[in-house]
Scaffold this motif. Structure first.
Motif, PDB file in Angstrom:
ATOM      1  N   GLU A 130      -2.629  -2.591  -2.386  1.00 38.13           N
ATOM      2  CA  GLU A 130      -1.512  -1.816  -1.838  1.00 38.13           C
ATOM      3  C   GLU A 130      -0.303  -1.868  -2.751  1.00 38.13           C
ATOM      4  OE1 GLU A 130       1.399  -1.856   2.093  1.00 38.13           O
ATOM      5  OE2 GLU A 130      -0.775  -2.108   2.360  1.00 38.13           O
ATOM      6  N   LYS A 177      -3.567   1.676   1.532  1.00 36.16           N
ATOM      7  CA  LYS A 177      -2.989   0.695   2.436  1.00 36.16           C
ATOM      8  C   LYS A 177      -4.006  -0.423   2.695  1.00 36.16           C
ATOM      9  CE  LYS A 177       0.347   3.667   4.801  1.00 36.16           C
ATOM     10  NZ  LYS A 177       0.853   4.142   6.124  1.00 36.16           N
ATOM     11  N   ARG A 187       2.432   5.079  -0.442  1.00 30.59           N
ATOM     12  CA  ARG A 187       1.294   4.173  -0.599  1.00 30.59           C
ATOM     13  C   ARG A 187       0.022   5.006  -0.590  1.00 30.59           C
ATOM     14  NH1 ARG A 187       5.196   1.668   2.386  1.00 30.59           N
ATOM     15  NH2 ARG A 187       5.500  -0.604   2.151  1.00 30.59           N
TER      16      ARG A 187
END
Length: 465
Positions: free
Chosen positions: A60, A408, A405
């Motif tokens: 991440e 994740k 992002r």
């Protein structure tokens, strides 16, 4: 920097940096500490679970900060320059360079198994306990050679990495398959028959049963070996600036690479438990448990093949560590926190001066003969910084939910909490029961505090995001 590393190259860097000398030797000391196949398996399984969990969390962060410098960049962005510097300081003084030195010396020691004259030759220089041997000179030569190769461009470094990593993965698979089909006397049931009872025999004078605090200390000491064998996977994040589509490929390389390596490690330990008795694992000559297993499987020719495998493994590992570590020190220099001479790239578009600084210091650690003492604390220091970085994933979810992002963390927040729990238990047990593994690391990090206040006055230069 040019993005020249593809997913395959990144996976090879993860696996090549992880697989060094540890898997071939540390199970001996782990068995001396615990005396049971069950506990040996538990420690390796816990290490595998923690390693893959941490790699998933780093994925991440790599999607949020796809820049050269990797973990240093993450820590600086989340916690500020002081924490980032202390990590980089620890990386240069012992984590990266100490590991390079230790793995290079392991290359020399296994070479000496094939060429006994290296062991038998008198020291080139000796004064008191300090001495310079041909094995140390060979280790320094390997470091310098691979440093030079990496200064000739990222393609040279990745070619060496892909070749040697592929070779040692194939060789490990052949060892595992050979163990599955060629073992004449299987000791696995015998080694597992001790169940959850644990024993210790550190000096070869007999097994004594342990429990309670003694068992907790033994587990922590055993895990030092498995953790040391399983680190350096984060090195791929150091070269994010040179990876194609880093937002996706870094996390893929982390998860694929760590999962495959831990699967290989667990399979190798099954072979050790099947091929060797408890005493043969615990007291393999010079802790070379892999060579002892190979001898049981293939006879003397097996020991030669295994020594060559370890030489291939350590050579490729040093290359991966050298290739990636220098990018962190260059990034630190751009931030005004390292020698400014490390900033420029050479005509091959690689940080040659940073590579040479890293290589020279690693060679001095070989020459000093103190790398072994330094490595006693590496696992503890690395896990502390792993925990801080994984904690950063949770902090950024709360503090910066707006940041993009592309990936994740799987099963968030379970995955980071799982790693933090395992890491905390490991570190607390070491602090309580094995302080000799911890206080040198604290001192090393604390030395970096005044160095930071001196270095922070340097003016940073603009760097690419």
């Amino acid at each position: 920097m040019k993005r020249q590393l593809k997913l395959w190259d990144a996976v090879m860097l993860v696996m090549g940096s992880m697989i060094g000398s540890g898997i071939f030797i540390v199970s001996s000391d782990m068995m001396r500490q615990l005396g049971s196949g069950y506990w040996l398996a538990v420690v390796w399984l816990l290490t595998a679970l923690a390693t893959v969990a941490a790699a998933i969390c780093y994925g991440e962060l790599s999607s949020m900060y796809p820049k050269a410098g990797g973990q240093y960049t993450y820590l600086t962005a989340i916690f500020g320059k002081p924490i980032g510097f202390l990590y980089g300081w620890s990386l240069f003084t012992v984590i990266q360079t100490g590991t390079i030195a230790a793995v290079a010396v392991a290359f020399g020691k296994f070479t000496a198994y094939l060429i006994p004259q290296l062991n038998d030759a008198p020291p080139l220089f000796q004064r008191g306990e300090f001495k310079i041997t041909w094995i140390q000179i060979l280790a320094m030569g390997v470091i310098m050679l691979l440093t030079f190769i990496n200064t000739r461009g990222i393609k040279s470094g990745k070619t060496v990495q892909s070749f040697f990593t592929s070779a040692k993965i194939i060789a490990l698979i052949l060892l595992i398959l050979g163990g599955l089909f060629l073992i004449k006397q299987n000791h696995f049931s015998e080694n597992m028959a001790y169940g959850w009872d644990s024993f210790q025999n550190l000096k070869g004078v007999g097994w004594s049963q342990i429990s309670g605090g003694a068992l907790m200390g033994a587990l922590a000491a055993a895990m030092v070996g498995s953790v040391f064998s399983s680190v350096a996977w984060e090195n791929v994040t150091f070269v994010s600036g040179e990876i194609v589509n880093p937002q996706r490929n870094v996390v893929r390389a982390l998860v694929i690479g760590t999962s495959l390596v831990m699967l290989l490690y667990i399979s190798c330990n099954y072979i050790y438990l099947a091929a060797l008795s408890r005493e043969e694992i615990a007291f393999a000559a010079n802790d070379r448990v892999a060579i002892a297993a190979a001898e049981k499987i293939l006879g003397h020719s097996g020991t030669i093949a295994m020594a060559i495998l370890v030489m291939i493994s350590t050579f490729g590992c040093v290359n991966g560590l050298a290739l990636s570590g220098a990018r962190v020190f260059q990034t630190m220099a751009k931030d005004g926190l390292f020698l400014k001479q490390a900033i420029p790239n050479n005509k091959y578009d690689v940080p040659a001066r940073s590579l040479w600084l890293q290589g020279i210091w690693a060679s001095l650690l070989c020459l000093s003969g103190q790398y072994g003492n330094l490595l006693d604390m590496i696992s503890f220091v690395i896990v502390i910084f792993y925990m801080i970085t994984v904690l950063g994933v949770i902090i950024q979810r709360v503090r910066r939910p707006d940041l993009e992002r592309s990936y994740k963390t799987f099963l968030f927040p379970v995955t980071p909490i799982l790693y933090l729990v395992i890491g905390t238990v490991f570190c607390v047990l070491l602090i309580i029961y094995k302080p000799q593994y911890t206080w040198p690391g604290f001192i090393l990090v604390l030395i970096g505090v005044p160095v930071y206040f001196f270095a922070r006055n340097n003016k940073p230069v603009e760097r690419e995001e």
